[in-house]
Write a protein that holds these residues in place. Structure first.
Motif, PDB file in Angstrom:
ATOM      1  N   TYR A   1      -2.397   5.261  10.546  1.00 48.33           N
ATOM      2  CA  TYR A   1      -2.771   6.241   9.522  1.00 48.33           C
ATOM      3  C   TYR A   1      -4.032   6.928   9.997  1.00 48.33           C
ATOM      4  O   TYR A   1      -5.055   6.270  10.188  1.00 48.33           O
ATOM      5  CB  TYR A   1      -3.003   5.564   8.177  1.00 48.33           C
ATOM      6  CG  TYR A   1      -1.799   4.818   7.656  1.00 48.33           C
ATOM      7  CD1 TYR A   1      -0.767   5.508   7.011  1.00 48.33           C
ATOM      8  CD2 TYR A   1      -1.680   3.447   7.816  1.00 48.33           C
ATOM      9  CE1 TYR A   1       0.338   4.826   6.536  1.00 48.33           C
ATOM     10  CE2 TYR A   1      -0.577   2.764   7.331  1.00 48.33           C
ATOM     11  CZ  TYR A   1       0.433   3.457   6.694  1.00 48.33           C
ATOM     12  OH  TYR A   1       1.516   2.788   6.224  1.00 48.33           O
TER      13      TYR A   1
ATOM     14  N   VAL B   1      -2.002   0.835  13.203  1.00 48.42           N
ATOM     15  CA  VAL B   1      -1.538  -0.288  12.381  1.00 48.42           C
ATOM     16  C   VAL B   1      -0.454  -1.067  13.110  1.00 48.42           C
ATOM     17  O   VAL B   1      -0.528  -2.280  13.258  1.00 48.42           O
ATOM     18  CB  VAL B   1      -1.034   0.202  11.006  1.00 48.42           C
ATOM     19  CG1 VAL B   1      -0.384  -0.936  10.242  1.00 48.42           C
ATOM     20  CG2 VAL B   1      -2.189   0.784  10.195  1.00 48.42           C
TER      21      VAL B   1
ATOM     22  N   ALA C   1       3.349 -11.902   7.393  1.00 48.81           N
ATOM     23  CA  ALA C   1       2.458 -11.979   6.243  1.00 48.81           C
ATOM     24  C   ALA C   1       2.164 -10.593   5.700  1.00 48.81           C
ATOM     25  O   ALA C   1       2.425  -9.587   6.341  1.00 48.81           O
ATOM     26  CB  ALA C   1       1.167 -12.681   6.632  1.00 48.81           C
ATOM     27  N   ASN C   2       1.605 -10.588   4.510  1.00 48.65           N
ATOM     28  CA  ASN C   2       1.133  -9.364   3.882  1.00 48.65           C
ATOM     29  C   ASN C   2       0.149  -8.645   4.797  1.00 48.65           C
ATOM     30  O   ASN C   2      -0.747  -9.265   5.352  1.00 48.65           O
ATOM     31  CB  ASN C   2       0.401  -9.744   2.589  1.00 48.65           C
ATOM     32  CG  ASN C   2       0.812  -8.851   1.452  1.00 48.65           C
ATOM     33  OD1 ASN C   2       1.246  -7.719   1.692  1.00 48.65           O
ATOM     34  ND2 ASN C   2       0.691  -9.348   0.244  1.00 48.65           N
ATOM     35  N   GLY C   3       0.318  -7.349   4.990  1.00 46.87           N
ATOM     36  CA  GLY C   3      -0.632  -6.594   5.802  1.00 46.87           C
ATOM     37  C   GLY C   3      -0.306  -6.595   7.287  1.00 46.87           C
ATOM     38  O   GLY C   3      -1.038  -6.029   8.092  1.00 46.87           O
ATOM     39  N   ALA C   4       0.812  -7.226   7.674  1.00 46.19           N
ATOM     40  CA  ALA C   4       1.158  -7.310   9.095  1.00 46.19           C
ATOM     41  C   ALA C   4       1.590  -5.965   9.660  1.00 46.19           C
ATOM     42  O   ALA C   4       1.573  -5.751  10.867  1.00 46.19           O
ATOM     43  CB  ALA C   4       2.264  -8.345   9.302  1.00 46.19           C
ATOM     44  N   GLY C   5       2.016  -5.053   8.784  1.00 52.95           N
ATOM     45  CA  GLY C   5       2.438  -3.740   9.261  1.00 52.95           C
ATOM     46  C   GLY C   5       3.932  -3.497   9.113  1.00 52.95           C
ATOM     47  O   GLY C   5       4.465  -2.507   9.627  1.00 52.95           O
ATOM     48  N   LYS C   6       4.615  -4.348   8.370  1.00 56.15           N
ATOM     49  CA  LYS C   6       6.067  -4.230   8.222  1.00 56.15           C
ATOM     50  C   LYS C   6       6.451  -2.928   7.518  1.00 56.15           C
ATOM     51  O   LYS C   6       7.328  -2.186   7.974  1.00 56.15           O
ATOM     52  CB  LYS C   6       6.620  -5.435   7.439  1.00 56.15           C
ATOM     53  CG  LYS C   6       6.224  -6.787   8.003  1.00 56.15           C
ATOM     54  CD  LYS C   6       6.799  -7.947   7.215  1.00 56.15           C
ATOM     55  CE  LYS C   6       6.328  -8.037   5.763  1.00 56.15           C
ATOM     56  NZ  LYS C   6       4.872  -8.307   5.615  1.00 56.15           N
ATOM     57  N   SER C   7       5.791  -2.660   6.389  1.00 57.45           N
ATOM     58  CA  SER C   7       6.121  -1.434   5.639  1.00 57.45           C
ATOM     59  C   SER C   7       5.790  -0.191   6.453  1.00 57.45           C
ATOM     60  O   SER C   7       6.520   0.796   6.431  1.00 57.45           O
ATOM     61  CB  SER C   7       5.360  -1.391   4.319  1.00 57.45           C
ATOM     62  OG  SER C   7       5.793  -2.447   3.489  1.00 57.45           O
ATOM     63  N   THR C   8       4.672  -0.256   7.167  1.00 55.91           N
ATOM     64  CA  THR C   8       4.267   0.892   7.987  1.00 55.91           C
ATOM     65  C   THR C   8       5.330   1.181   9.044  1.00 55.91           C
ATOM     66  O   THR C   8       5.684   2.344   9.289  1.00 55.91           O
ATOM     67  CB  THR C   8       2.909   0.597   8.654  1.00 55.91           C
ATOM     68  OG1 THR C   8       1.956   0.347   7.618  1.00 55.91           O
ATOM     69  CG2 THR C   8       2.455   1.773   9.496  1.00 55.91           C
TER      70      THR C   8
ATOM     71  N   LYS D   1       8.271   2.802   7.308  1.00 55.21           N
ATOM     72  CA  LYS D   1       7.947   4.187   6.935  1.00 55.21           C
ATOM     73  C   LYS D   1       8.013   5.102   8.162  1.00 55.21           C
ATOM     74  O   LYS D   1       8.469   6.247   8.067  1.00 55.21           O
ATOM     75  CB  LYS D   1       6.544   4.261   6.301  1.00 55.21           C
ATOM     76  CG  LYS D   1       6.533   3.845   4.839  1.00 55.21           C
ATOM     77  CD  LYS D   1       5.232   4.264   4.157  1.00 55.21           C
ATOM     78  CE  LYS D   1       4.253   3.119   4.102  1.00 55.21           C
ATOM     79  NZ  LYS D   1       2.961   3.476   3.489  1.00 55.21           N
TER      80      LYS D   1
ATOM     81  N   GLU E   1       9.402   0.301  -0.204  1.00 56.93           N
ATOM     82  CA  GLU E   1       8.556  -0.632  -0.933  1.00 56.93           C
ATOM     83  C   GLU E   1       8.280  -0.033  -2.312  1.00 56.93           C
ATOM     84  O   GLU E   1       7.951   1.150  -2.428  1.00 56.93           O
ATOM     85  CB  GLU E   1       7.243  -0.752  -0.152  1.00 56.93           C
ATOM     86  CG  GLU E   1       6.359  -1.873  -0.560  1.00 56.93           C
ATOM     87  CD  GLU E   1       5.183  -2.013   0.431  1.00 56.93           C
ATOM     88  OE1 GLU E   1       4.758  -0.996   1.009  1.00 56.93           O
ATOM     89  OE2 GLU E   1       4.720  -3.146   0.606  1.00 56.93           O
TER      90      GLU E   1
HETATM   91  N1  ADP Z   1      -1.330   4.743   3.467  1.00 55.73           N
HETATM   92  C1  ADP Z   1      -2.128   3.935   4.187  1.00 55.73           C
HETATM   93  N2  ADP Z   1      -3.280   4.407   4.693  1.00 55.73           N
HETATM   94  C2  ADP Z   1      -4.101   3.623   5.424  1.00 55.73           C
HETATM   95  N3  ADP Z   1      -3.847   2.348   5.718  1.00 55.73           N
HETATM   96  C3  ADP Z   1      -2.718   1.802   5.249  1.00 55.73           C
HETATM   97  C4  ADP Z   1      -1.795   2.568   4.458  1.00 55.73           C
HETATM   98  N4  ADP Z   1      -0.750   1.777   4.137  1.00 55.73           N
HETATM   99  C5  ADP Z   1      -1.004   0.576   4.694  1.00 55.73           C
HETATM  100  N5  ADP Z   1      -2.175   0.574   5.370  1.00 55.73           N
HETATM  101  C6  ADP Z   1      -2.767  -0.548   6.116  1.00 55.73           C
HETATM  102  O1  ADP Z   1      -1.874  -0.903   7.134  1.00 55.73           O
HETATM  103  C7  ADP Z   1      -1.828  -2.308   7.278  1.00 55.73           C
HETATM  104  C8  ADP Z   1      -0.387  -2.764   7.215  1.00 55.73           C
HETATM  105  O2  ADP Z   1       0.110  -2.507   5.899  1.00 55.73           O
HETATM  106  P1  ADP Z   1       1.650  -2.618   5.561  1.00 55.73           P
HETATM  107  O3  ADP Z   1       2.397  -1.873   6.576  1.00 55.73           O
HETATM  108  O4  ADP Z   1       1.826  -2.234   4.145  1.00 55.73           O
HETATM  109  O5  ADP Z   1       1.898  -4.180   5.770  1.00 55.73           O
HETATM  110  P2  ADP Z   1       3.035  -5.116   5.192  1.00 55.73           P
HETATM  111  O6  ADP Z   1       4.159  -4.263   4.692  1.00 55.73           O
HETATM  112  O7  ADP Z   1       3.424  -5.972   6.338  1.00 55.73           O
HETATM  113  O8  ADP Z   1       2.418  -5.906   4.088  1.00 55.73           O
HETATM  114  C9  ADP Z   1      -2.698  -2.886   6.199  1.00 55.73           C
HETATM  115  O9  ADP Z   1      -3.935  -3.246   6.782  1.00 55.73           O
HETATM  116  C10 ADP Z   1      -2.891  -1.771   5.231  1.00 55.73           C
HETATM  117  O10 ADP Z   1      -4.153  -1.832   4.637  1.00 55.73           O
END
Ligand code: ADP
Ligand code: MG
Lengths: 292, 243
Positions: free
Chosen positions: B15, B20, B39-46, B49, B87
């Motif tokens: 981002y 990430v 784990a939470n915050g690993a970057g899966k959703s990113t 996306k 998500e």
């Molecule tokens: N829109 C965003 N802008 C900036 N940082 C983001 C954004 N979305 C997620 N992050 C950061 O990216 C990292 C991975 O997040 P995310 O992909 O949501 O992880 P997960 O889905 O594995 O829980 C986290 O540190 C989060 O804070």
């Protein structure tokens, strides 16, 4: 005050109110697709009137002049979105709003440059004596204003509720990301919203020009009234903006009847502030924007 | 060996200037569920996306059915047969269930095919037929997840990306949803499934990847991962004595 005098004030309120509604619809459309207030909206009202006059002076038949004025204004709205706003769309709402203020100044100066500083008149759409109703006289042009407003509102409602484009517009207004995941071209939706908003403002400007005359600088006042109408309705849906416009027009007119014409323009400002403080979701709005 | 449906090679995503996801690589084939756990915050959703086009990757390559689609916009990727169930579901809350499904079919041209697909998702999730005219926001959590999946299916995807479909749902509802996912897979759909519930994910997937701090740190068949001591300890909660 006699009842026919009161009726006359009511009619004049509904005449202005319908024009405020058209301009206000434009604010609502742009707000729905972008989340920003387009402060250049009033200038499309000005352009509608001025371009129609220019068309007539060039010798075009009146209906064609009006159509051309509305379409050209829509084109200016689209161009403004495409070339002034879209390149900066990631800069945040405040920057975009300031760009719309800049655009309104540019449009106004250009209009002065092209059309000159004088007031201009557009011929009545259908000349003739006023129509009498219960002792009150209604100018034929007022009937045109009402008719065109009704057509615009019905058309917009059908577009929103019955067409694929309208559904895409509603979806985009809820979430651009979700809409794009559906395959909706949200940038296109935004551009169409600007074009429609400009067309509605221009239609209002052309429809009222035979009654009030028009000039390069009528945009700001129309913009303020339309903005007040949209805020009064809650910026939420098109119908609410129309109700907001009519309420505003009638209140203004009644203030002239019962208080003094001095305060007519202050009414919209006072209403605007009162609504923003007391009921930011508008008269008809639900609280908050609906999002999942 | 046939080409995978989705091939992701050394993808970096961030981002702004904050990286990430780093060098993520994975494949998904037809008729296969591939899961990403972590784990939470690993970057899966990113990562998801980025694959759906909502975030632009900064490096790497994405191939869809042999064609390069790196950096494509979401509205283009849907047309190429990729759909994301995001998500938080991102439903159109005030709009009716039927309108949400119609929006899922926005890119479709043939009305008869859309009607057939609508029937199909109503068969998969009968509750959506009952709730057809209700605003999406009034559905229960489980029903909303079903609607999100059904809406994605209305684009008739070849590959479906799912971001934590089990989150916050009751076990019975989760079982229903995963039964549908298994059936879709058996029909030839490729599924990339992000889950925090690694137990659940590895039970339904054929392959899996473990993400940690933005990197894919472990990959293998679902059985291999389920047997791996580290995975068991960290993600499957082996210390609780289950399994
Ligand atoms: N829109 C965003 N802008 C900036 N940082 C983001 C954004 N979305 C997620 N992050 C950061 O990216 C990292 C991975 O997040 P995310 O992909 O949501 O992880 P997960 O889905 O594995 O829980 C986290 O540190 C989060 O804070
Ligand atoms: Mg996540």
């Amino acid at each position: 005050m006699s009842s026919s005098e009161l009726l006359q004030f009511l009619i004049s309120g509904l005449q202005n109110g319908a024009v405020y509604a058209l301009v206000g619809l434009g604010f609502t459309l742009v707000y729905a697709s972008t989340g920003i207030i387009n402060f250049a909206q009033g200038e499309f009202f000005m352009l509608g009137g001025m371009l129609a006059v220019a068309g007539v002076r060039m010798g075009l038949p009146l209906p064609l002049s009006i159509l051309a004025a509305v379409l050209l204004s829509a084109g200016v709205g689209v161009a403004m979105e495409r070339f002034a706003l879209r390149p900066r769309r990631d800069s945040g709402a405040l920057v975009l709003i300031i760009i719309t203020i800049g655009a309104s100044m540019v449009l106004k100066s250009l209009a002065r440059h092209i059309f000159g500083p004088n007031e201009m008149a557009l011929p009545a759409f259908t000349p003739g004596p006023p129509v009498l109703l219960l002792g009150a006289a209604i100018d034929r042009q007022v009937l045109w204003i009402w008719g065109l407003t009704i057509v615009a509102v019905v058309g917009l409602t059908l577009l929103y509720t019955k067409t694929k484009l309208g559904r895409a517009m509603r979806a985009s207004s809820l979430s651009h990301d979700a809409a794009r995941l559906m395959g909706i071209d949200t940038a296109g939706v935004v551009m169409i919203s600007f074009g429609l908003a400009a067309a509605l403002g221009a239609l209002g400007g052309a429809a009222v020009a035979p009654l009030t005359q028009t000039a390069f600088d009528v945009g700001a006042r129309a913009g303020l009234k339309g903005f007040a109408a949209a805020i009064l309705g809650g910026l939420g849906n098109p119908i609410a903006a129309v109700v907001g416009g009519l309420v505003l027009g009638v209140l203004e007119s009644l203030s002239v009847a019962f208080i003094s014409s001095t305060y007519k323009d202050a009414i919209s400002l006072v209403l605007l502030l009162a609504v923003l403080f007391l009921r930011p979701q508008g008269l008809l709005g639900k609280s908050g924007r609906e999002k999942v | 060996m046939p080409e995978p449906l989705l091939a992701v090679t050394a993808l970096d995503v961030g981002y702004g200037h904050v990286p990430v996801v780093r060098e993520a690589s994975l494949d998904v084939s037809r008729g296969e569920i591939v899961t990403i756990i972590g784990a939470n915050g690993a970057g899966k959703s990113t990562l998801l996306k980025a694959l759906a086009g909502l975030v632009r990757p900064t490096a790497g390559r994405v191939m869809l059915d042999g064609h390069e689609v790196t950096g494509f916009a979401p509205e283009k990727l849907v047309r190429q047969g990729l759909a994301l169930v995001p998500e938080g579901r991102m439903l159109f809350g005030p709009m009716a269930v039927s309108e949400n499904l119609a929006l899922g079919a926005h890119t479709r041209r043939v009305a008869a095919e859309v009607a057939a697909d609508l029937e199909r998702v109503h068969t998969l999730f009968p509750v959506l037929a009952e709730r057809s005219e209700q605003p999406a926001a009034t559905l229960s959590g489980g029903e909303q997840q079903m609607l999100a999946i059904a809406r994605a299916l209305m684009s008739r995807p070849r590959i479906l990306l799912l971001d934590e479909p089990s989150l916050g749902l009751a076990p019975k509802v989760i079982a229903d949803i995963f039964k549908v996912l298994d059936a879709l897979r058996a029909d030839g759909l490729g599924i990339l499934l992000v889950e925090q519930d690694a137990n659940l994910a590895l039970k339904h997937a054929q392959h899996g990847h473990v993400m940690r701090s933005g990197r894919v740190v472990m990959s293998g068949t679902a059985a291999e991962l389920a047997d791996n001591d580290d995975v068991r300890l960290i993600y499957l909660g082996a210390w609780h004595g289950n399994e």
